[in-house]
Write a protein that holds these residues in place. Structure first.
Motif, PDB file in Angstrom:
ATOM      1  N   LEU A 266       0.899  -1.163   0.000  1.00 43.75           N
ATOM      2  CA  LEU A 266       0.000   0.000   0.000  1.00 43.75           C
ATOM      3  C   LEU A 266       0.933   1.207   0.000  1.00 43.75           C
ATOM      4  O   LEU A 266       1.473   1.586   1.035  1.00 43.75           O
ATOM      5  CB  LEU A 266      -0.863  -0.077   1.271  1.00 43.75           C
ATOM      6  N   ARG A 270      -1.417   7.311   0.778  1.00 45.54           N
ATOM      7  CA  ARG A 270      -2.055   7.045   2.078  1.00 45.54           C
ATOM      8  C   ARG A 270      -2.468   8.327   2.788  1.00 45.54           C
ATOM      9  O   ARG A 270      -3.374   8.336   3.601  1.00 45.54           O
ATOM     10  CB  ARG A 270      -1.138   6.210   2.971  1.00 45.54           C
ATOM     11  N   GLN A 278      -7.467   2.256   4.552  1.00 46.67           N
ATOM     12  CA  GLN A 278      -6.205   1.534   4.732  1.00 46.67           C
ATOM     13  C   GLN A 278      -6.447   0.148   5.337  1.00 46.67           C
ATOM     14  O   GLN A 278      -5.833  -0.839   4.929  1.00 46.67           O
ATOM     15  CB  GLN A 278      -5.254   2.340   5.617  1.00 46.67           C
ATOM     16  N   ILE A 289       4.036  -1.228   3.831  1.00 49.60           N
ATOM     17  CA  ILE A 289       3.761   0.219   3.673  1.00 49.60           C
ATOM     18  C   ILE A 289       5.072   0.998   3.638  1.00 49.60           C
ATOM     19  O   ILE A 289       6.111   0.499   4.059  1.00 49.60           O
ATOM     20  CB  ILE A 289       2.906   0.813   4.828  1.00 49.60           C
ATOM     21  N   ASP A 306       0.516   6.389  12.045  1.00 43.92           N
ATOM     22  CA  ASP A 306       0.646   4.988  11.631  1.00 43.92           C
ATOM     23  C   ASP A 306       0.695   4.054  12.833  1.00 43.92           C
ATOM     24  O   ASP A 306       0.129   2.966  12.823  1.00 43.92           O
ATOM     25  CB  ASP A 306       1.882   4.796  10.753  1.00 43.92           C
TER      26      ASP A 306
END
Ligand code: SAM
Ligand code: DTB
Ligand code: SF4
Length: 364
Positions: A266, A270, A278, A289, A306
């Protein structure tokens, strides 16, 4: 992980892939998650950090790219970073919990005079115990070999889109050029990181075409970054319409089904995705990521954000694939997540809605 072992195929037909795109969303996600569980722990995510070692003034005309000299994006051009400065950034990325350090240069291809510097970067970053990745543009055979000899683990070179749509996006190098670089990387013994971008105005057929090309390579790329276009003012794609997030998730899911053993990342975009999108991407089979507040030149979610997401989803950062005995980076990131959990005001009301049925509800 599970008894079901999806076949690793290299003969995907366009119609089969389009049929996956056209499946009911829930059926597609169920299939992707089932494939994902056959080869991966669904609660682990690999964490990489990007560093732009040479920024801006690129001669290529990639319509999405803020670093092309052809578009006025207000980006300052910079020279190749000093090796010591790159090593400092790599140390910071490791301390923050990254396990792979990806170095990108705004080049059409590296010049011979650049090679001693970039190979030195590879050696010095590897000494820190990080996996290394570079993306420097097209490579010649001997350049691929030099990078492999320096110990570079991954080379990133994206196909970006389908062969049919490619000419709408880039005219200064061909699809075939890209395939040849991937072939050189494979022959040199390095692992391949190759993916593309969603949201450039392409059709489902183009998304299917991109994934077909990747899945039908003689070996699947070990890493498949799926980027959502970051629309940068000054580039030809700056005013492209919003992408339906479910179409992005569908692309991740189909990538997972076609390439069951590859890490699907991904990647860019973002910053414009909410936590739920997500989480759906992880459910669809994404398991890597970019972590850190900047991609190459554009913003990425803050590390804290995150960590909150990992904690709320009980996701664990994955240990490095090589040197499995060195769990330092994973421990660093897990420790940070744990510390955050214990901060009374971690659940910032502006950022995170109080989780339903969570112990934290009582504590706040
Ligand atoms: N110059 C090298 C090359 O193009 O091969 C390496 C760096 S280039 C920035 C690496 C990849 O980043 C591109 O192939 C593209 O897939 C992705 N990328 C660049 N700009 C982007 C954007 N605005 N949104 C999403 N992905 C982007
Ligand atoms: C990839 O597929 N995405 C990364 C990495 N490989 C090099 C780059 C994303 C760049 C996004 C725009 C920018 O920050 O300049
Ligand atoms: Fe240059 Fe790479 Fe950007 Fe294309 S994607 S303009 S080659 S930096």
């Amino acid at each position: 992980m599970s008894a079901f072992e999806p076949a690793i195929r290299h003969d995907w037909q366009r119609e089969e892939i389009l049929a996956l795109f056209n499946k009911p969303f829930m059926d597609l996600l169920f299939q992707a998650q089932s494939v994902h569980r056959a080869y991966f722990d669904p609660n682990q995510v690999q964490v990489s950090t990007l560093c732009s070692i040479k920024t801006g003034a690129c001669p290529e005309d990639c319509a999405y790219c803020p670093q092309s000299a052809r578009y006025d994006t207000g980006l300052e051009r910079e020279k190749l970073m000093r090796v010591d400065a790159v090593v400092e950034e790599a140390k910071a990325a490791k301390a923050a919990g990254a396990t792979r350090f990806c170095m990108g240069a705004a080049w059409r291809s590296p010049k011979s005079k650049d090679m001693p510097y970039v190979t030195d970067m590879v050696r010095r970053v590897k000494e820190l115990g990080l996996e290394t990745c570079m993306t420097l543009g097209m490579l010649k055979d001997e350049q691929a070999q030099e990078l492999a000899d320096a110990g570079l683990d991954y080379y990133n070179h994206n196909l970006d889109t389908s062969p049919e749509y490619y000419g709408e996006i880039i005219t200064t190098r061909t699809y075939q050029d890209r395939l040849e670089t991937l072939d050189r990387v494979r022959k040199s013994g390095m692992k391949i990181c190759a993916g593309g971008i969603v949201g450039m105005g392409e059709s489902d057929n183009d998304r299917a075409g991109l994934l077909q090309q990747l899945a039908n390579l003689s070996e699947h790329p070990e890493s498949v970054p799926i980027n959502m276009l970051v629309r940068v003012s000054g580039t030809p794609l700056a005013d492209n319409p919003d992408l339906d997030p479910f179409d992005f998730i569908r692309t991740i899911a189909v990538a997972r089904i076609l390439m069951p053993k590859s890490y699907v990342r991904l990647s860019a975009g973002r910053e414009d995705m909410n936590d739920q999108t997500q989480a759906l991407a992880f459910l669809a089979g994404a398991n890597s990521i970019f972590y850190g507040e900047k991609l190459l030149t554009t913003p990425n979610p803050k590390a804290n954000k995150d960590m909150q997401l990992f904690e709320r989803l009980n996701l664990k950062p994955e240990q490095r694939e090589t040197h499995v005995d060195d769990s330092g980076e994973q421990a660093a990131l897990e420790q940070k997540i744990e510390a955050k959990k214990n901060e009374a005001f971690f659940y910032d009301a502006a950022q995170v809605k109080t989780p339903i049925n969570s112990d934290v509800t009582a504590a706040v």
